[in-house]
Design a protein around this motif. Structure first.
Motif, PDB file in Angstrom:
ATOM      1  N   VAL A   1      35.821  55.176  24.015  1.00 40.31           N
ATOM      2  CA  VAL A   1      36.906  54.268  23.796  1.00 40.31           C
ATOM      3  C   VAL A   1      36.567  53.130  24.767  1.00 40.31           C
ATOM      4  N   THR A   2      36.394  51.943  23.906  1.00 43.00           N
ATOM      5  CA  THR A   2      36.162  50.610  24.780  1.00 43.00           C
ATOM      6  C   THR A   2      37.547  49.885  24.970  1.00 43.00           C
ATOM      7  N   GLN A   3      37.693  49.231  25.849  1.00 38.00           N
ATOM      8  CA  GLN A   3      38.932  48.298  25.774  1.00 38.00           C
ATOM      9  C   GLN A   3      38.549  46.941  26.538  1.00 38.00           C
TER      10      GLN A   3
ATOM     11  N   CYS B   1      41.601  47.689  22.216  1.00 41.13           N
ATOM     12  CA  CYS B   1      41.126  48.973  22.150  1.00 41.13           C
ATOM     13  C   CYS B   1      40.310  49.323  20.809  1.00 41.13           C
ATOM     14  N   VAL B   2      39.145  49.698  21.147  1.00 44.75           N
ATOM     15  CA  VAL B   2      38.376  50.428  19.998  1.00 44.75           C
ATOM     16  C   VAL B   2      38.248  51.699  20.357  1.00 44.75           C
ATOM     17  N   PRO B   3      39.042  52.689  19.551  1.00 44.62           N
ATOM     18  CA  PRO B   3      38.997  54.078  19.584  1.00 44.62           C
ATOM     19  C   PRO B   3      37.880  54.587  19.134  1.00 44.62           C
TER      20      PRO B   3
ATOM     21  N   MET C   1      47.667  49.144  35.270  1.00 41.74           N
ATOM     22  CA  MET C   1      46.486  49.511  34.685  1.00 41.74           C
ATOM     23  C   MET C   1      46.946  50.105  33.093  1.00 41.74           C
ATOM     24  N   TYR C   2      46.400  49.617  32.102  1.00 38.02           N
ATOM     25  CA  TYR C   2      46.752  50.032  30.674  1.00 38.02           C
ATOM     26  C   TYR C   2      45.618  50.731  30.127  1.00 38.02           C
ATOM     27  N   PHE C   3      45.967  52.167  29.955  1.00 35.37           N
ATOM     28  CA  PHE C   3      44.897  52.902  29.381  1.00 35.37           C
ATOM     29  C   PHE C   3      45.082  53.060  27.725  1.00 35.37           C
ATOM     30  N   CYS C   4      44.109  52.904  26.941  1.00 38.49           N
ATOM     31  CA  CYS C   4      44.061  53.387  25.551  1.00 38.49           C
ATOM     32  C   CYS C   4      43.386  54.790  25.386  1.00 38.49           C
ATOM     33  N   ALA C   5      43.682  55.474  24.473  1.00 39.01           N
ATOM     34  CA  ALA C   5      43.100  56.805  24.393  1.00 39.01           C
ATOM     35  C   ALA C   5      43.220  57.212  22.944  1.00 39.01           C
TER      36      ALA C   5
ATOM     37  N   PHE D   1      40.011  58.735  27.114  1.00 38.02           N
ATOM     38  CA  PHE D   1      40.710  57.602  27.718  1.00 38.02           C
ATOM     39  C   PHE D   1      39.690  56.656  28.025  1.00 38.02           C
ATOM     40  N   GLY D   2      39.912  55.222  27.529  1.00 40.10           N
ATOM     41  CA  GLY D   2      38.970  53.978  27.733  1.00 40.10           C
ATOM     42  C   GLY D   2      39.228  53.674  29.344  1.00 40.10           C
ATOM     43  N   GLU D   3      38.300  52.842  29.742  1.00 40.46           N
ATOM     44  CA  GLU D   3      38.192  52.345  31.221  1.00 40.46           C
ATOM     45  C   GLU D   3      39.450  51.751  31.717  1.00 40.46           C
ATOM     46  N   GLY D   4      40.299  51.362  30.877  1.00 41.88           N
ATOM     47  CA  GLY D   4      41.448  50.467  31.157  1.00 41.88           C
ATOM     48  C   GLY D   4      41.482  48.986  31.273  1.00 41.88           C
TER      49      GLY D   4
END
Lengths: 113, 112
Positions: free
Chosen positions: A4-6, A23-25, A89-93, A104-107
């Motif tokens: 996952v990239t953020q 975010c790109v899941p 810190m906002y995390f996409c997952a 999870f992405g790196e945030g």
């Protein structure tokens, strides 16, 4: 290995400004999430998204927040009018169907001044 | 309501064992364990499902007591790489993580 990239990794904004975190899941995943973590604290659920609609949201996810999947790859979190307490810190997952494992992405670190 | 973890922090020498506990006041359908290293994203360790099915990887094990609404994570023969903060998370639907609520975390430090 798929990931996952953020973007951005860090954003500084003035209070009251709008922010979009991107975010790109993982490509074959169907469930998407946003979590946030205030420095030194636990990871907090914001929202889950499936089949182009919100499936769950927390009390934190109020009217100033929105999510969107504008195309087949991106998943965005918009904060309409940022407050100081939005600094985190906002995390996409993302996750595959029924596996439960969140990737999870790196945030994206958001700093509101 | 978030699950409660204990201990809050633990320091180990390399090779020692540790147990991290997670308890909930709500009925648990699944318990998820993640490890987060400083400045990094949480990484999945294991999921335990109601009914006893267990999934996971790495040489870390866990138990799930549905009646007591508790789960424990067992780290044996700890390595330096085990250092980090361990979070348990509970989810309302079996096998999915539609709304994962994380505990307060247990900070583990492994030293030489």
């Amino acid at each position: 290995e798929p990931e996952v990239t953020q973007t951005p990794s860090h954003q500084v904004t003035q209070m009251g400004q709008e922010v979009i975190l991107r975010c790109v899941p993982i490509s074959n995943h169907l469930y998407f999430y946003w979590y946030r973590q205030i420095l030194g604290q636990k990871v907090e659920f914001l929202v889950s998204f499936y089949n182009n609609e919100i499936s769950e949201k927390s009390e934190i996810f109020d009217d100033q927040f929105s999510v969107e999947r504008p195309d087949g790859s991106n998943f965005t979190l918009k904060i309409r009018s940022t407050k100081l307490e939005d600094s985190a810190m906002y995390f996409c997952a993302s996750s595959g169907v029924y596996t439960g494992e969140l990737f999870f992405g790196e945030g994206s670190r958001l700093t509101v001044l | 309501q978030q699950p409660v973890q204990s201990p809050q922090a633990v320091i180990l020498r390399e090779g020692e064992d540790a147990v991290i506990n997670c308890s909930s006041s709500k009925a648990l359908y699944s318990v998820h364990w993640y490890r987060q290293k400083h400045g990094e994203a949480p990484v999945f360790l294991m999921i335990l499902l109601k009914g006893g099915e267990q999934k996971g990887h790495e040489k870390i094990s866990a138990s799930f007591n549905e009646k007591k609404q508790q789960s424990s994570l067992y780290l044996t023969a700890s390595q330096l790489s085990y250092s980090g903060t361990y979070f348990c998370g509970t989810a309302p639907f079996t096998g999915t993580a539609s709304k994962l609520t994380f505990g307060t975390g247990t900070r583990l430090q492994v030293t030489l």
